[in-house]
Design a protein around this motif. Sequence first.
Motif, mmCIF file in Angstrom:
data_model
loop_
_atom_site.group_PDB
_atom_site.id
_atom_site.type_symbol
_atom_site.label_atom_id
_atom_site.label_comp_id
_atom_site.label_asym_id
_atom_site.label_seq_id
_atom_site.Cartn_x
_atom_site.Cartn_y
_atom_site.Cartn_z
ATOM 1 N N GLU A 140 -20.858 23.858 25.021
ATOM 2 C CA GLU A 140 -20.291 22.985 26.052
ATOM 3 C C GLU A 140 -20.434 21.521 25.653
ATOM 4 O OE1 GLU A 140 -19.249 20.752 29.346
ATOM 5 O OE2 GLU A 140 -21.258 20.658 28.502
ATOM 6 N N HIS A 141 -21.591 21.135 25.118
ATOM 7 C CA HIS A 141 -21.808 19.752 24.701
ATOM 8 C C HIS A 141 -20.888 19.357 23.560
ATOM 9 C CE1 HIS A 141 -26.185 19.994 26.373
ATOM 10 N NE2 HIS A 141 -25.271 19.885 27.325
ATOM 11 N N GLN A 153 -25.179 12.164 24.374
ATOM 12 C CA GLN A 153 -25.134 12.861 25.656
ATOM 13 C C GLN A 153 -26.525 13.022 26.268
ATOM 14 O OE1 GLN A 153 -22.292 15.940 23.825
ATOM 15 N NE2 GLN A 153 -21.719 16.008 25.976
ATOM 16 N N SER A 192 -18.408 14.837 28.785
ATOM 17 C CA SER A 192 -18.209 16.275 28.609
ATOM 18 C C SER A 192 -16.721 16.624 28.613
ATOM 19 C CB SER A 192 -18.936 17.040 29.723
ATOM 20 O OG SER A 192 -18.715 18.431 29.609
#
Length: 399
Positions: free
Chosen positions: A210-211, A75, A94
């Motif tokens: 979140e990642h 990411q 995501s």
Amino acid sequence: MSYQMKTEEKLFSLNSEDLNACVSCGLCLPYCPTYRVTGDERMSPRGRISLMRMSEHTDFTPTSEWINSMDTCVQCRGCETACPSSVPFGDLISDTKKDLEKVRKLPIMVRSGLFVIARPSLLKVVTFFIASLQKVGLFKNSTYIPSGIPVFGNKFSTHFSSGSPTLFTGCVMNAWTPWVHKAALKTLKFFGVTSGVSGNKVGCCGALHEHSGLRRDFRKMAEKVIEMMPDSGPVLVNSAGCGAILKDYGTLLGTDEAKQFSERVFDIHEWLVINCQMPEKRIIKEKIIVQDPCHLRHVQNSHHYVRALLNPFVEIVELSDEGLCCGAGGVFSLAQNKLATEIRELKTDSLNAVFEEIGEARIVSANPGCVTHLEAKGFEMKHPLEVLVEHLSEADTQR
């Protein structure tokens, strides 16, 4: 092996327009660290998007190979910088990570770490434990735990000054690398800026959650940050990963309150260069290599402010790898240690090429994960603000 979770509803809710924006040109491939070290198309942005398109069918059942392709993405979003079609790969991966929670669990070490950093009191206890073990020689040279963690954590308590900037101290940085925040406050003082501090009461921004696809946990933390922080004044961030997610609260939460908050977030180097007068260039005594964190270069596009801030004091030395990821990637070095180590070798080659030309030099990176990951390889790493304060004379500080 496949995961038997067939349903009338699609398991993965990805944006079709975003998927179709990729024309499979392959210009992203040299900028993808996992493709660079494996040569496997399934570990490239183009390959991952091709696999994502399979999920648009209601009868799609992800295989372990499919899941591995998504889980092995760092990411870093270097592909977005290179993409001529502006494919929002960051949004796609995501959303994929979020939906992966339906079919697999994160590694226990990752889950445990994320559980701890979301709870400041527990993080204090874990910090004491790790720091004590470091005193007897354990947890040294770790790729994801910095050396020299203070046994009793930080001394930053939450305090705000109405209308003034607030330094966002976060979770792990607040507990494990408080010296970076001290350097930030000294830098702000040099430029005549009085700043508040978010401290333990505000806590974690939720970036790593979140990642990792833990969108529900992330939302709770993000809402807490917005609620606890002042409702006016700039929010200054000295961690690239935290800054990127705080700037994205408005998009991810979708509320007016979150959008207004995100508009006040700045990388600290960015804010200082825009709002303060830079001093005249001094007599240069040191060469400094700048290693750009991915979330500062590819996501925030604020990496040039680091150079502008350091330029009066040091000679900037650039790498030739065009911002290639170092392999840290938040929890990536913990969840995918083998890949992270292999990616770090690419960065090592870039750094060694510079050393051959200029000799040994210190390296700066504005993200704690990058610093720790590269320190474990033996490089002398600093946050840019740590180097900056070394070059501020006592007279300058008191001006």
